[in-house]
Design a protein around this motif. Structure first.
Motif, PDB file in Angstrom:
ATOM      1  N   LEU C 299      -6.446 -46.359 -16.911  1.00  0.00           N
ATOM      2  CA  LEU C 299      -7.330 -45.781 -17.922  1.00  0.00           C
ATOM      3  C   LEU C 299      -6.736 -45.891 -19.322  1.00  0.00           C
ATOM      4  O   LEU C 299      -7.443 -45.957 -20.302  1.00  0.00           O
ATOM      5  N   GLY C 300      -5.394 -45.872 -19.344  1.00  0.00           N
ATOM      6  CA  GLY C 300      -4.715 -46.102 -20.617  1.00  0.00           C
ATOM      7  C   GLY C 300      -4.609 -44.892 -21.533  1.00  0.00           C
ATOM      8  O   GLY C 300      -3.949 -44.952 -22.554  1.00  0.00           O
ATOM      9  N   ILE C 301      -5.290 -43.797 -21.221  1.00  0.00           N
ATOM     10  CA  ILE C 301      -5.246 -42.679 -22.181  1.00  0.00           C
ATOM     11  C   ILE C 301      -4.799 -41.360 -21.565  1.00  0.00           C
ATOM     12  O   ILE C 301      -4.894 -40.312 -22.208  1.00  0.00           O
ATOM     13  N   MET C 302      -4.305 -41.405 -20.324  1.00  0.00           N
ATOM     14  CA  MET C 302      -3.993 -40.154 -19.632  1.00  0.00           C
ATOM     15  C   MET C 302      -3.009 -39.273 -20.397  1.00  0.00           C
ATOM     16  O   MET C 302      -3.071 -38.054 -20.337  1.00  0.00           O
ATOM     17  N   LYS C 303      -2.151 -39.929 -21.137  1.00  0.00           N
ATOM     18  CA  LYS C 303      -1.120 -39.189 -21.872  1.00  0.00           C
ATOM     19  C   LYS C 303      -1.727 -38.212 -22.877  1.00  0.00           C
ATOM     20  O   LYS C 303      -1.112 -37.225 -23.263  1.00  0.00           O
ATOM     21  N   TYR C 304      -2.947 -38.490 -23.334  1.00  0.00           N
ATOM     22  CA  TYR C 304      -3.510 -37.734 -24.444  1.00  0.00           C
ATOM     23  C   TYR C 304      -4.546 -36.690 -24.010  1.00  0.00           C
ATOM     24  O   TYR C 304      -5.017 -35.905 -24.836  1.00  0.00           O
ATOM     25  N   VAL C 305      -4.893 -36.717 -22.719  1.00  0.00           N
ATOM     26  CA  VAL C 305      -6.000 -35.842 -22.328  1.00  0.00           C
ATOM     27  C   VAL C 305      -5.653 -34.361 -22.420  1.00  0.00           C
ATOM     28  O   VAL C 305      -6.463 -33.551 -22.874  1.00  0.00           O
ATOM     29  N   VAL C 306      -4.465 -33.989 -21.988  1.00  0.00           N
ATOM     30  CA  VAL C 306      -4.114 -32.569 -22.032  1.00  0.00           C
ATOM     31  C   VAL C 306      -3.933 -32.086 -23.476  1.00  0.00           C
ATOM     32  O   VAL C 306      -4.481 -31.039 -23.840  1.00  0.00           O
ATOM     33  N   PRO C 307      -3.224 -32.817 -24.325  1.00  0.00           N
ATOM     34  CA  PRO C 307      -3.156 -32.382 -25.733  1.00  0.00           C
ATOM     35  C   PRO C 307      -4.523 -32.272 -26.397  1.00  0.00           C
ATOM     36  O   PRO C 307      -4.799 -31.308 -27.108  1.00  0.00           O
ATOM     37  N   ALA C 308      -5.403 -33.241 -26.164  1.00  0.00           N
ATOM     38  CA  ALA C 308      -6.734 -33.177 -26.777  1.00  0.00           C
ATOM     39  C   ALA C 308      -7.480 -31.957 -26.258  1.00  0.00           C
ATOM     40  O   ALA C 308      -8.098 -31.204 -27.017  1.00  0.00           O
ATOM     41  N   TYR C 309      -7.408 -31.763 -24.931  1.00  0.00           N
ATOM     42  CA  TYR C 309      -8.094 -30.618 -24.335  1.00  0.00           C
ATOM     43  C   TYR C 309      -7.633 -29.302 -24.950  1.00  0.00           C
ATOM     44  O   TYR C 309      -8.444 -28.471 -25.362  1.00  0.00           O
ATOM     45  N   TYR C 310      -6.331 -29.095 -24.998  1.00  0.00           N
ATOM     46  CA  TYR C 310      -5.847 -27.802 -25.491  1.00  0.00           C
ATOM     47  C   TYR C 310      -6.142 -27.578 -26.956  1.00  0.00           C
ATOM     48  O   TYR C 310      -6.453 -26.472 -27.367  1.00  0.00           O
ATOM     49  N   THR C 311      -6.102 -28.635 -27.746  1.00  0.00           N
ATOM     50  CA  THR C 311      -6.402 -28.469 -29.158  1.00  0.00           C
ATOM     51  C   THR C 311      -7.859 -28.032 -29.338  1.00  0.00           C
ATOM     52  O   THR C 311      -8.167 -27.086 -30.055  1.00  0.00           O
ATOM     53  N   ILE C 312      -8.768 -28.739 -28.661  1.00  0.00           N
ATOM     54  CA  ILE C 312     -10.181 -28.423 -28.805  1.00  0.00           C
ATOM     55  C   ILE C 312     -10.503 -27.072 -28.180  1.00  0.00           C
ATOM     56  O   ILE C 312     -11.178 -26.224 -28.783  1.00  0.00           O
ATOM     57  N   ALA C 313     -10.041 -26.865 -26.957  1.00  0.00           N
ATOM     58  CA  ALA C 313     -10.372 -25.619 -26.260  1.00  0.00           C
ATOM     59  C   ALA C 313      -9.848 -24.401 -27.015  1.00  0.00           C
ATOM     60  O   ALA C 313     -10.563 -23.417 -27.208  1.00  0.00           O
ATOM     61  N   CYS C 314      -8.622 -24.480 -27.465  1.00  0.00           N
ATOM     62  CA  CYS C 314      -8.065 -23.331 -28.184  1.00  0.00           C
ATOM     63  C   CYS C 314      -8.750 -23.157 -29.534  1.00  0.00           C
ATOM     64  O   CYS C 314      -8.984 -22.018 -29.961  1.00  0.00           O
ATOM     65  N   GLY C 315      -9.100 -24.255 -30.180  1.00  0.00           N
ATOM     66  CA  GLY C 315      -9.806 -24.162 -31.457  1.00  0.00           C
ATOM     67  C   GLY C 315     -11.129 -23.429 -31.289  1.00  0.00           C
ATOM     68  O   GLY C 315     -11.404 -22.434 -31.976  1.00  0.00           O
ATOM     69  N   GLU C 316     -11.955 -23.909 -30.374  1.00  0.00           N
ATOM     70  CA  GLU C 316     -13.259 -23.253 -30.186  1.00  0.00           C
ATOM     71  C   GLU C 316     -13.088 -21.832 -29.681  1.00  0.00           C
ATOM     72  O   GLU C 316     -13.814 -20.918 -30.079  1.00  0.00           O
TER      73      GLU C 316
END
Lengths: 483, 98, 481
Positions: C299-316
């Motif tokens: 998939l090539g992007i697995m490294k970024y999924v958790v950081p993206a998730y936490y940034t967005i989830a915590c922001g909202e």
């Protein structure tokens, strides 16, 4: 040795943020009624109370009215418009964020002209966006508490932001009056400063004459009347000039105007500047506005003031001046037109409106919206006066009573015995009696003093309690005196 | 990387208290988490549009709007019944200024 | 067959036909609850009287000849972040300890309209923030397979209740894996539908652009049945979708012939339990034997999924949780003045994990950092979605582990929050992209704890999940109890 101590010349630079409450039936994001004056906390639901698990859903009418106002102000409509959350904690704000628009406001880049003809100046409008209003706080003087009424939370607002193009209080008032008129024509709001359906914040700074650079500006709030706005602008310009002349700096801050005392006070210091953390509201998908929709709104715009004025001159043959005055308010214009349509000479209607009408509105502190006298009753009144059934004085009296109550002039006149005296013999008797009782005046008249006739007319009118036509009385007196 | 000033400002914005003796730990905590999400900076997102909403567009749901018809309003007791403090028809909150 | 062994669909059928009295199955559930609830602590609220009243009413209506709803008499548990009118709803938080919603969540109303019996509210990580159900203010939930272990989270209570027979089915909510992961840890089926399928009206928000309610059930058919009931286009939720393909029980192919299965290479590398890897491959192999086509890919992007998730989830979340301020509902801590009241209330009312996420979220939205963090995460989100869109051009379904580890020991996860965040790596992509995903039991770990396999499909393709899931259930033979 002393330095050239020339004081600098400054010009005032003013921008406005105007909040207008839209006259929709319901609130912007929920189905509660958006009416004014209901008992506290009865126009509320889980959504506008910000209860857990609730979601906003946008009112279509808000989008349409915002577009209509924007189009009337010559704005571009933003084709994809979105709502953002403005986060700050305050008890009038149930979610502790306000749903507003920052990044993609619904309308942008318009203008509104003030002044006429060659003197017209275009005041540019930076943007217009929709947002929700907050609840109302009332301070409990005795205790340490504040009471909250959430009825107003979620009422739709549009905010109109101008560029800093205004130069003085006079221009600001002219702008606001014109804005009120445009919005009134669209029936988008009743724009009453005193009721809070229109709120104005003034941003003011001083700029050195000849310089391109704007000075530090302050924001002024709590301006609840045109008078307050004028006084506040003048006071702030003076305050800033004094500071600058003394070599001091202007603090960028928000100030609250106290109209009783005639001064403003600093509200918030800018060190702890509010960080609203605006971000797109994830609960509201963007609104995509098509060319068709814009066209439909444009076509549905009512005939605006300029057109209407010209049409009144053309169709009703009234002078441009009259048309100008009457079309200041869409309600007055409509009142005029509906009454003239009932067969009354347009110039008569416009005279009534411009004369007695405007005078009474001022005296009774009424807005054109508050006029209750129906076109039918208005027409009846004018007709009765034309046909001498009532005197001018009586007509004015009845008009004053009916303007805010819509009483039926015919019944009122009858019930109060205000019909013009028709019975010639009764009048003649009275005239004879007055002549008999006023020998001196009669003598004076006979000796060439015209004024004495006026006195006799007055006495006669008094005797018949005004219910005769002065012209008829004068004629009859002359007859009797010369007999 | 995350200063104490930043921590305190964030705490103020969020209306959360961080007791004096927990501040350094909280600061380190925040710093660790920020460092953790910093890895996203490896990606080039210069011309990428943010993806704020995942399905509306794909499902052809545009312009989800409501008619201007009154459908709600007013069981005050049911709605304000959860308020910690009431004063008759009003909710009561600590005194505000201006 | 023992009454508690029936699936929700089987039970509903029998109740509608009059073969079983709704009170009988209900009392069987209550007996099971008496046996196990004290240890497991699945429930925060149990409404025995309300449930019995509903069972009686259903029987009466049935006797009167009425045709009952599709979930007639099925005892269902609801996660305590979904509003239930008149019944306490706490989100596992002190700040809502005594809160009673004045309305039902739409998903709950849909269950009631289908004649399900709402048993009560299940335990969860506070506000849905966590993956072990240990952060609940009201105590933790234990795994029915091993009471020293977590039931997973944040819908731990719902998953444990289904797995232990304390209900026939449950509803959880999934923002970063919170339905799928506890289902995996408890050996049951958990589904996160396409974002927007189930209305969020009444779902107390954590991350608005990702939250979705989903069924936790004994089998795939139940999952489809529950989803059909709770899904609806709701005028009160502007992000809810009109879906006309919700009759999931019908027209589902019974085989996987020619189905293209993509297996993302595990580039998060270390951390995946080898037994789990083996279990996933045996599922893949079995499906291949039934005619599916397998392919590993990057998939090539697995490294970024958790950081993206936490940034967005915590922001909202930081914005969604601003409303808890002690003014209109919930806890208020008395203090001097407005600001003190806000601060003391929120600090006392929210647990440590919630406060941690609010701080991170506030930071990510704050001036000077918004572009670098929240906005960047939203852009990375699009890159992640693009990668998945590309994958779904080649594959019909993606297959992989639900969780890198089996259910952790209770008390161990609080040590290093970041490590526990990383455990969400397989589940968060479906939340970031909105795609539907399901966890199914696939094997038992040598420690006696269940292993789950996760299937992910393209947007709106739940039917592929049901298709593959049903075939796997056939292969596996029996259901766990």
């Amino acid at each position: 040795m002393s330095e050239n101590d020339v004081k600098k010349e400054y010009e005032t630079v003013i921008g406005l943020e105007v909040h207008v409450e839209l006259s929709t039936r319901t609130k912007i994001f929920c189905g509660c009624a958006a009416t004014f004056g209901a008992p506290p906390n009865t126009l509320v639901c889980p959504v506008c109370l910000g209860m857990p698990g609730t979601l906003p859903v946008l009112n279509r009418r808000v989008v349409e009215l915002a577009m209509a106002v924007g189009l009337a102000l010559g704005c571009d409509v933003t084709r994809t418009t979105r709502f953002d959350r403005k986060n700050y904690f305050y008890p009038d704000n149930p979610q502790n964020y306000q749903i507003s628009q920052l990044y993609l406001p619904i309308c942008r880049n318009g203008w509104l002209g003030i002044g006429e003809g060659d003197d017209e100046r275009k005041i540019r409008i930076h943007e217009l966006h929709a947002e929700e209003d907050a609840g109302k706080l009332t301070h409990d003087e005795e205790g340490k508490e504040t009471l909250v009424d959430y009825n107003r939370a979620g009422v739709p607002l549009i905010e109109i932001v101008t560029e800093p193009d205004l130069k003085n209080a006079g221009e600001v008032i002219a702008f606001l009056e014109k804005l009120r008129m445009v919005i009134g024509y669209l029936e988008a709001s009743d724009c009453k400063l005193q009721e809070g359906s229109m709120r104005v914040d003034v941003n003011l700074s001083l700029r050195e004459v000849g310089s391109e650079q704007l000075g530090t500006r302050t924001e002024m709030k709590n301006l609840n009347s045109f008078r307050a706005i004028t006084r506040a602008i003048d006071a702030e310009a003076k305050r800033q000039k004094e500071l600058l002349d003394a070599g001091k700096e202007i603090l960028q801050e928000t100030r609250r105007w106290d109209d009783q005392k005639g001064v403003s006070y600093s509200m918030r210091s800018k060190e702890d500047a509010q960080d609203y953390r605006y971000f797109p509201d994830p609960d509201l998908p963007p609104v995509v506005i098509s060319e068709e929709w814009i066209q439909a709104v444009r076509e549905a715009l009512p005939e605006m003031r300029e057109e209407r004025k010209e049409r009144f001159v053309r169709e009703y043959g009234i002078p441009a001046y009259d048309a100008g005055v009457i079309t200041q308010s869409v309600r007055l214009a409509r009142w005029f037109e509906q009454t003239a349509a009932l067969g009354i000479m347009p110039k008569k209607v416009s005279n009534w409106i411009m004369g007695e009408g405007l005078r009474l509105l001022r005296e009774k502190e009424m807005d054109p919206e508050d006029v209750r006298l129906s076109p039918e009753h208005f027409a009846a009144l004018i007709r009765m006066n034309e046909e001498d059934e009532i005197t001018n004085a009586t007509a004015k009296e009845v008009f004053a009573k009916a303007i805010d109550t819509d009483l039926d002039p015919k019944s009122y006149v009858k019930a109060n015995g205000l019909m013009t005296m028709r019975d010639d013999s009764l009048l003649r008797e009275t005239v004879k009696r007055v002549i008999a009782e006023n020998e001196k005046s009669v003598a004076d008249y006979k000796n060439g003093k015209e004024k004495a006739l006026g006195y006799l007319v007055g006495q006669t009118m008094k005797a018949v309690r005004g219910q005769a036509l002065p012209a008829a009385v004068t004629a009859m007196l002359k007859e009797e005196l010369n007999a | 990387m995350i200063s104490m000033e930043t921590l305190e400002r964030v705490g103020r914005l969020a209306e959360l208290e961080i007791p004096e003796n927990q501040r350094e730990a909280a600061r380190q905590d925040l710093e660790k988490m920020v460092a953790f999400v910093d890895v996203m900076k490896e990606l080039n997102v210069k011309d990428v549009e943010p993806l704020y909403q995942v399905t509306a567009e794909r499902a052809g749901m545009q312009n989800v709007l409501r008619d201007d018809v009154v459908t709600e309003g007013g069981d005050r007791e049911a709605l304000l019944g959860n308020a910690p403090k009431r004063r008759g028809e009003f909710a009561s909150v600590p005194k505000t200024f201006a | 067959m023992k009454i508690l062994d029936l699936t929700a669909v089987e039970l509903a059928e029998r109740i509608r036909r009059g073969e079983i009295d709704a009170m009988e199955s209900l009392e069987a559930v209550f007996d099971r609850i008496s046996e196990r609830e004290e240890q497991l602590h699945c429930y925060l609220v149990l409404d025995r009287e309300g449930a019995r009243a509903k069972a009686r009413e259903l029987q009466k209506r049935r006797s009167a000849g009425e045709v009952l709803g599709p979930l007639a008499g099925v005892p269902v548990a609801v996660k305590d972040n979904l509003c239930t009118k008149g019944m306490g709803t706490t989100c596992g938080s002190r700040i809502l300890e005594n809160y009673i919603p004045p309305y039902d969540a739409t998903a709950v109303r849909n269950l009631r309209n289908a004649d399900a019996i709402i048993l009560g509210k299940t335990n969860l990580d506070e506000f849905g923030m966590g993956n072990t159900t240990e952060s609940s203010y009201f105590g933790l939930t234990r795994n029915p397979w091993n009471e020293e272990r977590s039931a997973g989270g944040s819908s731990g209570g719902s998953a444990a209740a289904v797995a232990s027979g304390e209900c026939y089915a449950a509803i959880g909510t999934d923002t970063g894996g919170s339905v799928r992961q506890p289902a995996s840890h408890c050996g049951v089926v958990g589904l996160k539908p396409t974002y927007g399928t189930v209305s969020r009206n009444g779902l107390i928000a954590y991350c608005s652009s990702m939250d979705q309610a989903g069924p936790i059930t004994k089998d795939v058919r139940d999952s489809a049945a529950l989803l059909s009931v709770i899904a609806s286009r709701d005028p009160k939720d502007a992000t809810s979708l009109q879906r006309d393909d919700l009759s999931f029980l019908e027209n589902i192919p019974q085989d996987v012939e020619g189905l293209r299965i993509g297996i993302p290479a595990d580039d998060s590398g270390k951390g995946l339990d080898p037994e789990i890897r083996e279990a996933i491959w045996s599922v893949a192999t079995a499906l291949k034997e039934r005619g599916a086509v397998l392919e590993e890919f990057d998939l090539g992007i697995m490294k970024y999924v958790v950081p993206a998730y936490y940034t967005i989830a915590c922001g909202e979340a930081s914005s969604n949780l601003e409303r808890y301020d002690g003014m209109k509902y919930g806890l208020r801590v008395s203090a001097e003045g407005l600001q003190e009241t806000y601060r003391k209330t929120r600090t006392a009312g929210f647990g440590a994990e919630v406060r941690r996420r609010i701080l991170l979220g506030t930071f990510a939205l704050s001036e000077g950092y918004y572009d670098e963090y929240y906005m960047t995460a939203m852009k990375v989100r699009r890159l992640i979605r693009d990668a998945y869109d590309k994958a779904f051009l080649k594959y019909d379904v993606l297959l992989g582990p639900t969780s890198p580890q089996i259910a952790p020991k209770l008390g161990e996860s609080g040590m290093d929050p970041l490590a526990s965040y990383l455990a969400d790596v397989y589940t968060v992509p479906a939340n970031l992209t909105g795609m539907p995903a399901m966890s199914l039991p696939c094997a038992m770990h040598s420690t006696g704890l269940p292993i789950g396999v996760q299937l992910t499909a393209a947007l709106f393709q739940e039917k592929t999940l049901f298709q593959v899931g049903a075939v796997w259930e056939q292969i596996r033979g029996k259901r766990y109890e």
